[in-house]
Design a protein around this motif. Structure first.
Motif, PDB file in Angstrom:
ATOM      1  N   PRO A   1      -3.251  -3.880   3.474  1.00 23.20           N
ATOM      2  CA  PRO A   1      -2.721  -2.789   2.239  1.00 23.20           C
ATOM      3  C   PRO A   1      -3.590  -1.599   2.730  1.00 23.20           C
ATOM      4  O   PRO A   1      -3.998  -1.381   3.686  1.00 23.20           O
ATOM      5  CB  PRO A   1      -3.919  -3.450   1.042  1.00 23.20           C
TER       6      PRO A   1
ATOM      7  N   VAL B   1      -5.019   2.555   0.661  1.00 22.53           N
ATOM      8  CA  VAL B   1      -5.491   3.215  -0.490  1.00 22.53           C
ATOM      9  C   VAL B   1      -4.937   4.353  -0.821  1.00 22.53           C
ATOM     10  O   VAL B   1      -5.518   5.441  -1.569  1.00 22.53           O
ATOM     11  CB  VAL B   1      -7.198   3.525  -0.127  1.00 22.53           C
TER      12      VAL B   1
ATOM     13  N   SER C   1      -1.993   0.761  -6.029  1.00 17.88           N
ATOM     14  CA  SER C   1      -2.565  -0.498  -6.032  1.00 17.88           C
ATOM     15  C   SER C   1      -3.911  -0.753  -5.702  1.00 17.88           C
ATOM     16  O   SER C   1      -4.419  -2.146  -5.525  1.00 17.88           O
ATOM     17  CB  SER C   1      -1.539  -1.416  -5.313  1.00 17.88           C
ATOM     18  N   HIS C   2      -4.513   0.296  -5.002  1.00 11.98           N
ATOM     19  CA  HIS C   2      -5.993   0.197  -4.735  1.00 11.98           C
ATOM     20  C   HIS C   2      -6.954   0.294  -5.695  1.00 11.98           C
ATOM     21  O   HIS C   2      -6.580   0.662  -6.681  1.00 11.98           O
ATOM     22  CB  HIS C   2      -6.293   0.976  -3.546  1.00 11.98           C
TER      23      HIS C   2
ATOM     24  N   SER D   1      -6.257  -6.620  -7.216  1.00  6.39           N
ATOM     25  CA  SER D   1      -5.009  -6.195  -6.663  1.00  6.39           C
ATOM     26  C   SER D   1      -4.840  -5.897  -5.240  1.00  6.39           C
ATOM     27  O   SER D   1      -3.685  -6.021  -4.508  1.00  6.39           O
ATOM     28  CB  SER D   1      -4.632  -4.854  -7.483  1.00  6.39           C
ATOM     29  N   GLU D   2      -5.836  -5.561  -4.454  1.00  4.50           N
ATOM     30  CA  GLU D   2      -5.689  -5.215  -3.033  1.00  4.50           C
ATOM     31  C   GLU D   2      -5.638  -6.686  -2.313  1.00  4.50           C
ATOM     32  O   GLU D   2      -4.990  -6.863  -1.316  1.00  4.50           O
ATOM     33  CB  GLU D   2      -6.954  -4.607  -2.355  1.00  4.50           C
TER      34      GLU D   2
END
Ligand SMILES: Cc1cc2nc3c(=O)[nH]c(=O)nc-3n(C[C@H](O)[C@H](O)[C@H](O)COP(=O)(O)OP(=O)(O)OC[C@H]3O[C@@H](n4cnc5c(N)ncnc54)[C@H](O)[C@@H]3O)c2cc1C
Length: 377
Positions: free
Chosen positions: A39, A41, A45-46, A149-150
């Motif tokens: 993922p 940032v 979604s971070h 989330s991450e």
């Protein structure tokens, strides 16, 4: 002639990673293309975690999707071997006639959700971190909580890869076109063909699909983690996740988890529309003060030194409901813009919906609220 991929997914964030997971696990040849790492940032979604709640003041019609999302988050964590969903209970509080309380209550009643109604005084007795005006009311729904989330993006991407998906990081999609057999996608590394294209590009949706530019507006958000004056009031054992609609704005908060500090944010933070490729990601003193006003007034025991801040993108539609649809009837292109500040909790089920649409051109889930033609009609 068959194309090398059944489906290409543009953007492997929350929705794209879930789509790759469901498609690959159903045996489809999937290519996920992501402009940053997986993922990262830089998108929406971070920041460790996101609220999930069953009581839904935005519209009770989301609740069947939420029930399925809860099931799928549980199934993903058992596959991944790591807890992704934490239950704390959820609070929706506001003046009794305002939307957050009144519509949350209505959603619980309509869908027979377990809930309690608390006055501001009862809320503070139960959860002493809250200090709301006397005329405020709160709905407590015991199944709410947060999703990591991450980590959940990692879980979906890992599951997709294990099921045979191909995912390329640091490979932005530069353009795409429809062909006689489906779609062709161009990046700086190559050209790829597939039968279907799913665009889940978050804040960049209007750049990848210019036809959606006017209905998917990226907005700057800043959230903070604060060191409570009384930390024992803000652990996940004693503090639920919450939404709070007050005179100074609509706030949300999550108990201490993952990184130090009590997490606190304000919807539509400073109302700043942005270009996702050129905006100020650095939090400022003004950002901090916008959050502190809420803490000072409604959660004074959390109004300690700031520990961390992060900037993030909301992608807003005009009515703040999602877009999940084919770009045009019969088109091989499916677009998914489930944000407007409340989409993450649905990612697991939206992955399933996107796979349904790509494979069967239909889904059993009711997604009629998310039709694109409500804006283009
Ligand atoms: C501060 C904040 C707090 C929030 N709180 C909550 C909450 O508590 N609960 C909740 O349910 N929701 C919440 N949301 C909303 C939720 O986080 C979003 O709905 C969700 O993250 C959107 O996921 P996405 O997949 O659309 O976007 P992303 O996860 O950002 O994914 C989009 C991806 O597309 C990629 N991409 C873009 N363009 C290209 C390209 N040309 N080529 C390749 N890749 C590309 C991006 O790099 C990105 O990885 C919050 C959002 C923010 C910003």
């Amino acid at each position: 002639m068959s194309t090398p991929f059944d489906v290409i997914v543009v953007g492997v964030g929350a929705m794209g990673s879930a789509a790759c997971y469901h498609l690959a696990r159903r045996g489809k040849r999937v290519l996920g293309l992501e402009r940053f790492g997986v993922p990262h940032v830089m998108g929406s979604s971070h920041g460790v975690n996101r609220i999930i709640r069953l009581a839904y003041y935005e519209d009770p019609s989301y609740i069947p999707l939420l029930r399925r999302a809860f099931e799928l988050w549980r199934s993903l964590e058992s596959y991944f071997g790591e807890q992704l969903l934490f239950v704390t209970g959820s609070i929706d509080a506001s003046h009794r006639d305002s939307r957050v309380f009144s519509e949350s209550l209505r959603s619980c009643q309509l869908h027979s959700l377990a809930h309690e109604v608390l006055t501001a005084v009862e809320l503070s007795e139960r959860y002493p971190g809250f200090h709301l005006p006397d005329h405020f009311m709160a709905v407590l729904q015991p199944e709410g909580g947060f999703v990591m989330s991450e980590r959940a993006i990692v879980a979906h991407a890992a599951g997709a890869l294990a099921a045979g998906a191909e995912i390329h990081g640091f490979e932005p999609v530069l353009s795409w076109t429809t062909t006689s057999t489906g779609v062709r996608v161009e990046t700086d590394r190559g050209s790829y063909e597939a039968d279907q294209l799913i665009v889940s590009a978050g804040g960049w949706m209007g750049k990848v699909v210019p036809a959606l530019e006017s209905v998917t507006k990226p907005e700057r958000q800043v959230l903070g983690w604060f060191q409570p004056v009384q930390a024992t009031l803000f652990t996940k054992e004693v503090m639920p996740v919450f939404n709070l609609e007050a005179e100074n704005g609509r706030y949300y908060g999550l108990p201490i988890h993952g990184i130090p500090g009590f997490k606190f944010g304000r919807y539509h933070h400073l109302d700043e529309q942005i270009d996702p490729d050129a905006w100020n990601r650095d939090p400022t003193a003004r950002d901090e003060e916008a959050l502190r006003i809420g803490l000072r007034n409604y959660l004074p025991a959390a109004d300690g030194p700031v520990l961390s801040m992060a900037s993030c993108i909301f992608t807003n539609t005009p009515d703040e409901h999602f877009i999940i649809d084919r770009l045009e009837p019969g088109s091989p292109v499916i677009v998914a813009s489930p944000c407007s500040g409340h989409g993450y909790k649905f990612a697991a089920v939206i992955g399933e919906v996107l796979a349904d649409l790509a494979i069967d051109d239909r889904t059993d889930h009711d997604i009629s609220r998310f039709r694109l033609d409500r804006f283009t009609r």
